[in-house]
Design an enzyme around this catalytic site. Sequence first.
Site, PDB file in Angstrom:
ATOM      1  N   ASP A 126      26.512   3.977 -29.064  1.00 25.99           N
ATOM      2  CA  ASP A 126      27.374   2.928 -29.628  1.00 25.99           C
ATOM      3  C   ASP A 126      28.472   3.503 -30.532  1.00 25.99           C
ATOM      4  OD1 ASP A 126      25.418   1.420 -28.466  1.00 25.99           O
ATOM      5  OD2 ASP A 126      24.966   0.217 -30.242  1.00 25.99           O
ATOM      6  N   ASP A 127      29.398   2.632 -30.829  1.00 22.14           N
ATOM      7  CA  ASP A 127      30.423   2.840 -31.883  1.00 22.14           C
ATOM      8  C   ASP A 127      31.506   3.861 -31.538  1.00 22.14           C
ATOM      9  OD1 ASP A 127      28.716   1.136 -33.161  1.00 22.14           O
ATOM     10  OD2 ASP A 127      28.321   2.399 -34.892  1.00 22.14           O
ATOM     11  N   HIS A 177      31.161  -2.898 -27.100  1.00 22.99           N
ATOM     12  CA  HIS A 177      30.474  -3.076 -28.385  1.00 22.99           C
ATOM     13  C   HIS A 177      31.356  -3.974 -29.263  1.00 22.99           C
ATOM     14  CE1 HIS A 177      27.296  -2.176 -31.107  1.00 22.99           C
ATOM     15  NE2 HIS A 177      27.960  -1.372 -31.907  1.00 22.99           N
ATOM     16  N   HIS A 181      33.413  -4.513 -34.548  1.00 21.29           N
ATOM     17  CA  HIS A 181      32.061  -4.407 -35.111  1.00 21.29           C
ATOM     18  C   HIS A 181      31.710  -5.492 -36.117  1.00 21.29           C
ATOM     19  CE1 HIS A 181      28.300  -2.286 -35.942  1.00 21.29           C
ATOM     20  NE2 HIS A 181      28.584  -1.558 -34.868  1.00 21.29           N
ATOM     21  N   HIS A 268      24.341   6.989 -31.433  1.00 18.13           N
ATOM     22  CA  HIS A 268      25.770   6.827 -31.739  1.00 18.13           C
ATOM     23  C   HIS A 268      26.474   8.143 -31.466  1.00 18.13           C
ATOM     24  CE1 HIS A 268      23.546   3.779 -33.970  1.00 18.13           C
ATOM     25  NE2 HIS A 268      24.629   3.023 -33.863  1.00 18.13           N
TER      26      HIS A 268
HETATM   27 NI    NI Z   1      27.349  -0.448 -33.697  1.00 16.34          NI
END
Ligand code: NI
Length: 316
Positions: A126-127, A177, A181, A268
């Site tokens: 993620d991210d 995603h 955020h 991540h």
């Molecule tokens: Ni995230």
Amino acid sequence: MEKKKRILNLIILVAVSACLIAGCVKLVDSVKNSVTGEETETTTSSTTLKSDSEKTKKSTSTSKTTTTEAKETEASKETTTEKKTTPTKKTTTTKRVTSTQVYNADREAYLNSIKGKKKLIAFTFDDGPGKSSTNKLLDSLNNYNARVTFFVMGDRVATYASTIKRAYEMGNEIGSHTYSHKNLTKISGDELRQEINKTNKAIEKVIGVHPGVTRPPYGSYNDSVKNAVGTPLILWNVDTLDWKSRNAQKVCNHIVSHAHDGAIVLMHDIYETSVDGAIMAMDILQHEGYAFVTVSEMAALKGKTLSDGTVYTSIK
Ligand code: NI
């Protein structure tokens, strides 16, 4: 006798010259045809078109639709031929599995060879993309026949477009995603749609298609979120807490000790320690009968169809 001969000669002469003239005309015609051959062809096809449109003009409005349809077919024919001619051999060897995923014949052969024989685990990141960490991960995947799923941030897509493109073309899965955020359960409907749509557009600009899977930030969702995303919602059942430890060995240990068939692992790729830990884990798990697949590959191999708006934490 002399006279008869002369008459006979005359007849022969007339007959021969008649043949010659006829032959010449034929010859001239065929030469003409071969020279104007192309023109004749175009005239014929345009005549067909004309007579077609004349036919449709004569008939009712329904045939008008047919004409447009025909035009559309013509146009689509044109684009198909363009598609066929312009791209490289890739088009014939790559196969679109989901809206977010493309893999080639080699990958397909590999997946067929492990079907039912290996335990499956989906590493998800993620991210990102990260500045150099994501590419470091991509560099290692082939060593383990591995493909992973990236849930990218919409607001990072333009900056790291080449990384996303590379990941996608390798056959990794690009998921959303969302854009910035936010906790999707705590924003307005308009904001929620923006978070989704802006990300879809940004990703489409880079890889040509919308993401086919979504991971909501913080794993946070409600009914509005489920209805709005328009894709399956992919959570996880192995949380490495990599953002907290920032320790490759700890990340690796967590994955190895919690690994099981159908697991979805959360990491991540913005942290190099996470990427290192993931690679270390692959190095160990490959000897324990695991194959490293994307979420969609895992679903396909297990004969499961992921549905939009449904939440998955693992795929059994
Ligand atoms: Ni995230």
